[in-house]
Enzyme design. Sequence first.
Site, short mmCIF file in Angstrom:
data_model
loop_
_atom_site.label_atom_id
_atom_site.label_comp_id
_atom_site.label_asym_id
_atom_site.label_seq_id
_atom_site.Cartn_x
_atom_site.Cartn_y
_atom_site.Cartn_z
N GLU A 36 3.90 -10.83 16.20
CA GLU A 36 4.71 -9.71 15.69
C GLU A 36 5.17 -8.85 16.85
OE1 GLU A 36 6.88 -7.19 14.23
OE2 GLU A 36 6.07 -8.48 12.66
N GLN A 44 8.23 0.42 3.65
CA GLN A 44 9.66 0.60 3.36
C GLN A 44 9.98 1.06 1.94
OE1 GLN A 44 12.08 -2.67 4.86
NE2 GLN A 44 10.83 -2.78 6.70
N CYS A 160 14.39 -5.78 -2.47
CA CYS A 160 14.40 -4.96 -3.68
C CYS A 160 15.80 -4.75 -4.24
CB CYS A 160 13.75 -3.60 -3.45
SG CYS A 160 13.54 -2.76 -5.03
N ASP A 308 9.65 -12.15 2.08
CA ASP A 308 11.11 -12.14 1.97
C ASP A 308 11.78 -13.40 2.51
OD1 ASP A 308 10.81 -9.65 0.90
OD2 ASP A 308 11.57 -8.55 2.63
N LYS A 316 12.90 -10.05 -3.81
CA LYS A 316 12.14 -9.93 -2.56
C LYS A 316 11.53 -8.53 -2.49
CE LYS A 316 15.15 -13.28 -0.26
NZ LYS A 316 14.19 -14.40 -0.19
N THR A 317 10.27 -8.40 -2.92
CA THR A 317 9.62 -7.08 -2.95
C THR A 317 8.18 -7.19 -2.46
OG1 THR A 317 8.70 -7.38 -5.18
CG2 THR A 317 10.93 -6.47 -5.06
N ALA A 319 5.75 -6.04 -4.12
CA ALA A 319 4.97 -6.38 -5.30
C ALA A 319 4.88 -7.89 -5.48
CB ALA A 319 5.60 -5.74 -6.53
N CYS A 352 10.11 -3.91 -9.54
CA CYS A 352 11.04 -3.00 -8.90
C CYS A 352 10.86 -1.62 -9.54
CB CYS A 352 12.46 -3.52 -9.12
SG CYS A 352 13.63 -2.73 -8.03
#
Length: 415
Positions: A36, A44, A160, A308, A316-317, A319, A352
């Site tokens: 990373e 975010q 999202c 994602d 793409k979340t 959650a 969402c």
Amino acid sequence: MATHYQILIIGGGTAGVMTAAQLLKIKKSRKIAIIEPADTHYYQPAWTLVGAGTYDYEKTGKPMAEVMPDGAKWIKDKATAFDPENNSVSTASSGKITYDYLIVAPGLAYDFSLVPGLGNAIDKGVVCSNYTDPKHTWDVIKNFKGGTALFTQPTTPIKCGGAPQKIMYLAESHWAKSETRSKTNIVFATAGSVIFGVKEIAKTLMEVVDRKDINLRFGYQLKKVDGANKIAWYSYAEHEKEINHKSIKIEKDGDLTGVHYDMLHTAPPSVSPEFVRKSTLVNDAGWLDVDKNTMQHNKYANIFGLGDVAGLPTAKTGAAIRKQVPVAVDNLELLIKHDKIGSKSYNGYSSCPLVTDYGKMVLAEFDYDNNFTPDPKLKSLFISDSSKEHWRLWMLKKYGLPYLYWNKMLKGKDV
């Protein structure tokens, strides 16, 4: 000589950190590394609230070193290429790194070339995006004095899918406290044919749109942005629908329709990161080619992908990641121990949190088939129907979810 790890993870976002934490919980002595390059890890989902002036941007980030799980080696570098035949990943400055098992979770990337003109205009003047600079969004909203406020999104998958409309509802609430609202036309132009794919949620959102008198334009595909003249250019099919029609300044250029704006908010066009897109690991659409139920790569059995970057037919979340990680971890554990994966399956769950006002929210939870699947735990918050606006859901968004994220999810605990 390449450095070797039993499990190599690409990406120190939600998916990468959560997966490493869960794997180390099961067995502390594992040799796990996370590649990373970023110094800061951001939460975010709170950027919607930052863009509406109701959350402190500084509180959305923590030093990457603080969120890295104990026992995982942080390789502060960029992955640049895959060699799956030889179980190896190339990096920008650390050479090649080899692995027994690979987890690909670098998130997505923005490709402004897909909407010419947007890259030059974004985060400057009256063009803003909560995805890239939510502080600038708040500056634009609070300084707006009227005219056409255009909220839109590209035709690519985005993080999202509900986020481009959440900020619109909050902006409308902010303007309604002053003279600005009476001098403003709010337009939501989207390529879709419905406001949201889950019918119970769509019903509530259409009521919100009516209450706030927002002009919905369906079937509008964003093609380019002329920042100098403040025009967003779209193509749309003739069967295009409008709700709450407003007369706004429009012009034509061949097949394209230009909408004049006095402020513009959009999500950036999104793709998988270049090193993923140019590899043999992607599907025809350019996203990581994984099984939608097991998270295992469709070609390479010792590679898993989530978050994602994964080519899954769901939103793409964060959650979604919360439900994907335990499935990937369980399957990887069984693969390591028994050379076969288990029966745990991801059903496409995503969620969402759709903020509709300061102090109100709807929680859209759904699966691959767009079935509305509310979490039974919401009953403990005295919320009987999360498809309806509720102040307790707003409290969950503003206080509950950030707490759960930093203190539970990233530490590998079940939430």
